[in-house]
Design an enzyme around this catalytic site. Structure first.
Site, mmCIF file in Angstrom:
data_model
loop_
_atom_site.group_PDB
_atom_site.id
_atom_site.type_symbol
_atom_site.label_atom_id
_atom_site.label_comp_id
_atom_site.label_asym_id
_atom_site.label_seq_id
_atom_site.Cartn_x
_atom_site.Cartn_y
_atom_site.Cartn_z
ATOM 1 N N ARG A 46 -8.039 111.259 45.913
ATOM 2 C CA ARG A 46 -7.323 112.013 45.287
ATOM 3 C C ARG A 46 -6.237 112.748 45.899
ATOM 4 O O ARG A 46 -4.926 112.830 45.657
ATOM 5 C CB ARG A 46 -8.124 112.852 44.636
ATOM 6 C CG ARG A 46 -9.269 112.030 43.486
ATOM 7 C CD ARG A 46 -9.773 113.256 42.786
ATOM 8 N NE ARG A 46 -11.081 112.518 41.929
ATOM 9 C CZ ARG A 46 -11.903 113.444 41.314
ATOM 10 N NH1 ARG A 46 -11.837 114.449 41.233
ATOM 11 N NH2 ARG A 46 -12.807 112.510 40.641
ATOM 12 N N HIS B 255 -5.935 103.326 36.981
ATOM 13 C CA HIS B 255 -6.380 104.523 37.191
ATOM 14 C C HIS B 255 -7.380 105.065 35.910
ATOM 15 O O HIS B 255 -6.846 105.573 35.092
ATOM 16 C CB HIS B 255 -5.346 105.488 37.520
ATOM 17 C CG HIS B 255 -5.229 106.881 37.976
ATOM 18 N ND1 HIS B 255 -5.854 106.816 39.375
ATOM 19 C CD2 HIS B 255 -5.554 108.022 37.727
ATOM 20 C CE1 HIS B 255 -6.011 108.234 39.628
ATOM 21 N NE2 HIS B 255 -5.711 108.760 38.849
ATOM 22 N N TYR C 128 7.503 112.212 24.203
ATOM 23 C CA TYR C 128 8.978 112.810 24.013
ATOM 24 C C TYR C 128 9.750 112.149 25.056
ATOM 25 O O TYR C 128 11.202 112.096 24.909
ATOM 26 C CB TYR C 128 9.025 114.088 23.676
ATOM 27 C CG TYR C 128 8.150 114.478 22.354
ATOM 28 C CD1 TYR C 128 8.676 113.942 21.136
ATOM 29 C CD2 TYR C 128 7.326 115.284 22.604
ATOM 30 C CE1 TYR C 128 8.272 114.474 20.033
ATOM 31 C CE2 TYR C 128 6.694 115.965 21.326
ATOM 32 C CZ TYR C 128 7.039 115.375 20.320
ATOM 33 O OH TYR C 128 6.528 116.038 18.902
#
Length: 782
Positions: A32, A78, A122
């Site tokens: 990570r 993932h 969007y």
């Protein structure tokens, strides 16, 4: 030892917890938080780039919805939250976060003022041209692949980075027990440093800094740290550099002017600066207080006296445009800018912590040389594998073409064999000595390829491929040729994608506000309970009145530019600047209103003097050290912990010393032979020790110090004094509270002159017989 005890069928909890925590830590560090030196990417970033590559979202492709990209990343590679993936995607598209963005974002991808990006449904995204540096060689067997979380897809372990992307874009992350804060750098400079290191592997960090003199942040700004500080940071792998916003002066009508800031340090936004200005000009009362502190009020007054207004004119035409208007056009421009820089984040420190996962798979602290060297080693591996892959591909094609040449040389026999054979493939192999691959290719050829022109094409292609194979073999067999090829590719990429430096490196001193302070003679009057009065001039007052139960502690003749020190019972030292201090009327003001006194502590001693005044601080346990007033002065009302002292020990009054004061005991304290100050220490039981002050060391940061006088069990140090030309005065009270006093001259003290740290000798027998239970020691009056 097995965690599961077979005999008792039980689990050892401690070992299980240790293993579970280590597994978690490794997962966070490698899965990570930390980037890899090889490609500069964290796993989530690497997976986003690979997923977009697989979706065909190159820089020339039509953008797709970010939600589609996020969904593909989640479903294949993932298995975590979609928001974490989208946040990583957004950051990779922000030109104010990455020096060289890897994703071309369409839509609202946030702003440096802290505005978040629009929802993923969007926005649209595709790769930027520079992302090809990470992905172009992916299909040439340059890196290894591994199975995804459910084994249904393959994903690359690393990306074949053509340039050290970790240094180009930097990284930031917090793992378990370690963190990274990698700054961005200029592509041309890093490429030049990499080329230089390939040519000469013996270069040092200092040598590399000639090519890459420091960070090059996406937001620009000015790096003002000295070159020595930058070198130290890049050599050790951690530290901080100081950045300053860049500005220019704009002239207005009628002689007016304004300051415009157009580049800010990293992690600093226009909104943050406006909030800081608001806090300065309209401060809030601190919790538990009834009014603004003197510091807040003074700072408010200072800012309002120079600043008229501030506005944010950032927009499409200018990413950053902060405008500050002065109170008066007659103000000094440099002082006005310095006040803004000193009191806001327009100038601040940026930490650097070069922690990354090395090519050995281990996280470690790196320096600039390590980072570049390990990337170069990785690049050599990638080019070696790519060259071998290309060679194999060329050799396979040569093998096919050689089979085709056989067909064109003996086309009638080939046709006859195919026409008459029950198993054409086997007969072709047997008749012409072909391989199975060549035989399959001949059988799949179309008749129109059997024209004479095709034979010429095959011969030309075969010659070209043989030249390529020869060149590739040279690369694999000649280390110098491999170096030249890698250098050539780095220089080509630098020419194609390189740009000018944004962060200007110009050394400058830290911005400070200049106050014109008076330097008038004053007398500081302080009572035993800490009530402070300041009177003009150097006249000691005899007609002083105090509150009931209070009395005079001391009067200090000093200057208004000096500081007053207050010593707490816990060893904490508080400082108050005398200049501009309103001491009130009557009995004055309490010191506790000017400082934040630590809980369960009380003020014991006070001293006012210039910064260069030397003091000796001693504790009843016999330890002490030399220091200066300037070492104890701080900006915080809470003071600083300076003297190490336990609850059953007492801090003695500070003793001023000077190299000009010397006794006649004959001690030589330095190489020049000059006489030095002689100190006298006295314990409660009457042991007296004198020694040279040159035996003491100055502790800038305070601490426990060194043993002044060895204290026996049940005894304690009562006082410490300078030995003047008249000696010292020892005074006290006997059992009947009768005052007793005796002056020991230098001749009487000579027998007590020993090295620091000795127990000393009993003082005068007359005093010893008086059975004193309280003693004081002072220097004798001249």
């Amino acid at each position: 030892m097995d965690l599961l005890n077979s005999s008792e069928d039980s689990l050892i909890l401690g070992q299980y917890a240790e293993r579970a925590y280590l597994e978690y830590a490794v997962s966070v560090v490698k899965g990570r938080a930390l980037p890899d030196v090889s490609d500069g990417q964290k796993p989530v970033q690497r997976r986003i780039l690979y997923a977009m590559h697989e979706l065909g979202l190159s820089s020339q492709a039509k953008p797709r919805k970010s939600a589609a990209v996020v969904g593909d990343v989640l479903g294949k590679f993932h298995p975590h939250g979609d928001q974490s993936v989208y946040d990583a995607l957004v950051r990779m598209a922000q030109d104010f976060s990455l020096r060289y963005p890897l994703i071309d974002g369409q839509g609202n991808f946030g702003s440096r003022d802290g505005d978040g990006a629009a929802a993923m449904r969007y926005t649209e995204a595709r790769l930027t041209p520079i992302a090809q540096l990470l992905l172009d060689e992916l299909d040439e067997a340059t890196v290894g692949f591994q199975k995804n979380y459910d084994g249904s897809y393959d994903e690359p372990i690393l990306l074949p980075a053509r340039l050290p992307m970790l240094l180009l874009n930097g990284a930031s992350g917090i793992a378990v027990g370690m963190a990274t804060e990698m700054p961005a750098h200029n592509l041309r400079e890093i490429a030049a440093a990499a080329v230089a290191l390939i040519k000469n592997p013996d270069l040092s960090v200092a040598d590399l800094l000639r090519y890459c003199p420091g960070p090059d942040y996406a937001t620009g700004a000015q790096l003002i740290s000295p070159a020595s500080v930058i070198e130290e940071v890049y050599t050790s792998g951690r530290g901080s550099v100081r950045l300053r916003a860049r500005y220019h002066i704009e002239d207005r009508a009628r002689g007016q002017w304004q300051v415009v800031f157009d580049q800010l340090p990293p992690q600093v936004s226009s909104q943050k600066i406006l909030e800081e200005i608001e806090e300065l000009t309209n401060p809030k009362i601190k919790a538990g207080k009834k009014s603004l502190s003197p510091e807040q009020a003074q700072l408010k007054q200072d800012v309002l006296s120079v600043l008229d207004r501030v506005r944010d004119e950032s927009g499409k035409d200018a990413a950053v445009r902060l405008v500050f208007e002065p109170k008066s056009k007659n103000q000094n421009q440099d002082e006005f800018v310095a006040a803004l820089l000193a009191h806001t984040s327009l100038e601040n420190n940026c930490s650097i912590n070069l922690v990354a996962i090395g090519i050995d798979g281990r996280p470690a602290q790196k320096n600039l040389l390590n980072l570049l060297s390990e990337w170069i080693a990785f690049r050599f591996q990638v080019v070696q594998k790519r060259t071998q892959f290309q060679l194999n591909k060329v050799q396979d094609r040569i093998h096919i073409l050689q089979g085709r040449q056989t067909v064109f040389l003996q086309v009638e026999r080939v046709i006859k064999v195919i026409r008459e054979a029950d198993d054409p493939k086997a007969d072709l192999i047997a008749e012409f000595g072909l391989s199975e691959i060549q035989a399959d290719d001949i059988l799949e050829m179309r008749l129109r390829q059997l024209v004479r022109l095709e034979a010429f094409k095959i011969e030309k292609e075969l010659n070209d491929l043989q030249d390529s194979a020869e060149r590739l073999n040279i690369l694999l067999g000649d280390a110098n040729a491999m170096k030249k090829q890698i250098i050539k590719e780095i220089e080509q990429d630098a020419k194609k994608f390189g740009d000018d430096r944004r962060t200007v490196i110009e050394e400058a001193s830290r911005a400070q506000t200049t106050k014109r302070i008076s330097n008038d003679p004053v007398t500081v009057i302080i009572s035993q309970k800490g009530w402070l009065r300041i009177r003009q001039g150097h006249e000691l007052s005899a007609d002083l009145s105090f509150k009931t139960g209070d009395a005079l502690y001391a009067q200090f003749m000093c200057m208004s530019s000096h500081h007053l020190l207050a010593f707490g019972s816990d060893g904490r030292v508080y400082s108050v600047a005398l200049n501009g201090l309103n001491t009130g009327r009557g009995d004055g003001i309490p010191m506790v209103s000017l400082i934040d006194l630590a809980p369960e502590s009380h003020l014991m001693h006070f001293y006012a003097a210039p910064l260069e005044q030397e003091l000796i601080l001693a504790v009843s346990n016999g330890y002490g050290f030399l220091t200066q007033v300037g070492d104890m002065v701080g900006r915080m009302r809470a003071g600083k912990q300076y003297v190490t002292i336990s609850s059953d020990e007492t801090l003695l009054p500070p003793l001023p010393v000077s190299s000009l004061l010397a006794s006649s005991l004959g001690a030589k304290g330095n190489a020049t032979g000059n006489a030095t100050t002689i100190l006298a220490c006295l314990t409660h039981s009457g042991f007296l020790l004198t020694f040279s002050a040159s035996d003491l060391k100055r502790l800038v940061a305070g601490g426990k110090g060194m043993m002044l006088q060895k204290i026996q069990s049940g005894d304690y140090l009562l006082g410490i004094a300078r030995v003047s030309d008249k000696g010292v005065v020892i005074s006290g009270q006997d059992k009947k509270h009768k005052a007793i006093s005796e002056t020991l001259n230098t001749d009487a003290l000579r027998m007590h002159f020993l090295k620091r740290g000795h127990k000393g000798l009993p003082c005068n027998k007359t005093l010893k017989k008086s059975m004193m239970y309280f003693l004081e020691i002072t220097d004798a009056p001249l």
